[in-house]
Design an enzyme around this catalytic site. Structure first.
Site, PDB file in Angstrom:
ATOM      1  N   ASP A  54     -13.662  -0.371  -2.318  1.00 46.90           N
ATOM      2  CA  ASP A  54     -14.160  -1.015  -1.096  1.00 46.90           C
ATOM      3  C   ASP A  54     -15.616  -0.640  -0.791  1.00 46.90           C
ATOM      4  O   ASP A  54     -15.933  -0.178   0.320  1.00 46.90           O
ATOM      5  CB  ASP A  54     -13.294  -0.618   0.110  1.00 46.90           C
ATOM      6  CG  ASP A  54     -11.807  -0.746  -0.138  1.00 46.90           C
ATOM      7  OD1 ASP A  54     -11.414  -1.703  -0.821  1.00 46.90           O
ATOM      8  OD2 ASP A  54     -11.041   0.097   0.365  1.00 46.90           O
ATOM      9  N   GLU A 261      -8.631 -10.296   3.905  1.00 45.92           N
ATOM     10  CA  GLU A 261      -9.237  -9.021   4.333  1.00 45.92           C
ATOM     11  C   GLU A 261     -10.655  -8.934   3.767  1.00 45.92           C
ATOM     12  O   GLU A 261     -11.155  -9.888   3.163  1.00 45.92           O
ATOM     13  CB  GLU A 261      -8.399  -7.832   3.841  1.00 45.92           C
ATOM     14  CG  GLU A 261      -8.303  -7.731   2.323  1.00 45.92           C
ATOM     15  CD  GLU A 261      -7.322  -6.667   1.832  1.00 45.92           C
ATOM     16  OE1 GLU A 261      -6.618  -6.043   2.637  1.00 45.92           O
ATOM     17  OE2 GLU A 261      -7.258  -6.472   0.600  1.00 45.92           O
TER      18      GLU A 261
HETATM   19  O1  FUB Z   1      -8.601   0.378   0.364  1.00 40.76           O
HETATM   20  C1  FUB Z   1      -7.545   0.040   1.226  1.00 40.76           C
HETATM   21  C2  FUB Z   1      -7.519  -1.433   1.475  1.00 40.76           C
HETATM   22  O2  FUB Z   1      -7.390  -2.126   0.247  1.00 40.76           O
HETATM   23  C3  FUB Z   1      -8.770  -2.011   2.067  1.00 40.76           C
HETATM   24  O3  FUB Z   1      -8.945  -1.726   3.418  1.00 40.76           O
HETATM   25  C4  FUB Z   1      -8.565  -3.426   1.730  1.00 40.76           C
HETATM   26  O4  FUB Z   1      -9.664  -4.252   1.924  1.00 40.76           O
HETATM   27  C5  FUB Z   1      -8.125  -3.318   0.285  1.00 40.76           C
HETATM   28  O5  FUB Z   1      -9.221  -3.198  -0.579  1.00 40.76           O
END
Ligand code: FUB
Length: 360
Positions: A54, A261
């Site tokens: 991320d 997301e």
């Molecule tokens: O790294 C944890 C979660 O996985 C992140 O917050 C999301 O965007 C996904 O990448």
């Protein structure tokens, strides 16, 4: 779409434990970290001594700082809500230029120093304002509900000191803090499924709310303007409208295009680019609009699915070139143990983005 994994023995990967030491690592991984079978990757992991994901990149003081999640093998059982992404701290990485040596500045914030936090420190972001650096991070509170916290430092690499409470009225995950040309900061956030966005309708929490069905409209990402204190919203949280080229909302069935997301916003030639992950179909997509609130019109794919389940990124400009920071699971072959990477991003004359594929 299935996630694609390959196995690499953990013994082949040099992992050092988290500490507060500064460690210099080469941008290229060591040969021992390479997979047994030769694959062609668009780029190589930026570091291989810890797992990182991320990546939110920023240029501060003419240096690139990367604010990633710090993936760890805690042994937490895998579940559909991402319980195995059980991260407990953040490290900040930095480098002078793309391709240069990468510095790991050690632990920038530990969950034990966030008074309200319960578990799972997910994808963070950072911003500079008021002569200080702000780290924004989603973490579950002690009731297991994701909220967004802020921590402050005099230095871009931290260490950061967390505020005693999360940002009031914040919820869900994946904050992206965007500074517009007039100096106003906005926070974009949200993530469905494990990120709990489906539980927040009209800014009210309902622990029993289910994921949207295929017949329903897809959940929308959220936005709120930040106050000058960088620690509070100056307006009620709003939905960010994301539409197709005919101006229609996406349904949950359009899961190769709807928001899941990983919001990231930047401006290019006067247009606002809202970029995000489609989650269960694993694409990084982009949509464009004329103001920070949207509506944003879907334009296409930035990055095809990478190895691993998640796809999450940031985009920055440095010295006239644009770069995509992203992650995959090249080093571990495991969904929750990722490694961050960077590659150049190219725009066409009409402002569209050339689609990238991370591995062949
Ligand atoms: O790294 C944890 C979660 O996985 C992140 O917050 C999301 O965007 C996904 O990448």
């Amino acid at each position: 779409m299935k996630s694609k994994h390959f196995f690499i023995g953990l013994s082949m990967v040099a992992i050092v434990s988290c500490n507060s030491q500064t460690e210099e690592t080469k941008a290229e991984p060591t040969t021992e970290a390479k997979p047994p079978q030769e694959k062609e990757y668009l780029s190589q992991p930026l570091v291989s001594h810890i797992y990182t994901a991320d990546p939110s990149a920023h240029v501060f003081n003419n240096r690139i700082y990367i604010y990633p999640s710090h993936d760890t093998a805690t042994g937490t059982k895998e579940d559909d809500l991402g319980g195995h992404f059980d991260m407990r701290d953040y490290h900040v990485l930095s480098m002078d230029s793309i391709g240069g040596p990468v510095t790991d500045h050690g632990v920038a914030l530990d969950i034990k120093n966030v008074p309200w936090a319960g578990r799972q420190m997910w994808a963070p972001d950072a911003a500079f304002a008021n002569g200080k650096y702000y780290l924004y991070f989603p973490v579950k509170n002690k009731q297991d509900v994701f909220q967004i916290g802020v921590a402050v430092s005099d230095k871009p690499e931290g260490p950061f000191t967390a505020e005693k409470e999360p940002i009031k009225n914040s919820y869900s995950i994946d904050p992206c803090v965007f500074k517009d040309d007039d100096g106003q900061f906005y926070m974009y956030f949200g993530g469905i499924w494990g990120g709990q966005l489906q539980r927040w309708n009209h800014n009210k929490y309902d622990s029993a709310a289910k994921n949207r069905t295929k017949e329903e409209m897809a959940a929308l990402p959220r936005i709120a303007k930040l106050n000058a204190d960088m620690n509070s919203f100056s307006e009620p949280v709003k939905e960010v409208k994301l539409v197709d080229k005919e101006g229609r909302n996406f349904g949950e069935k359009d899961n190769d295009k709807r928001f899941f997301e990983a919001a990231w916003v930047f401006k290019y030639k006067g247009k606002y680019y809202f970029t995000y992950s489609t989650g269960d179909t694993h694409f990084l997509c982009y949509a464009t609009g004329d103001n920070p609130y949207g509506p944003f019109t879907y334009q296409g794919v930035i990055l095809n699915p990478v190895e691993g389940w998640t796809n999450h990124h940031s985009i920055i400009e440095m010295n006239g070139k644009w770069y995509l920071f992203y992650h995959d699971t090249q080093l571990s072959g495991k969904t929750h143990l990722r490694n961050v990477k960077v590659t150049e991003l190219k725009f066409n004359e009409d402002g569209s983005i050339e689609t990238l594929t991370a591995q062949k």
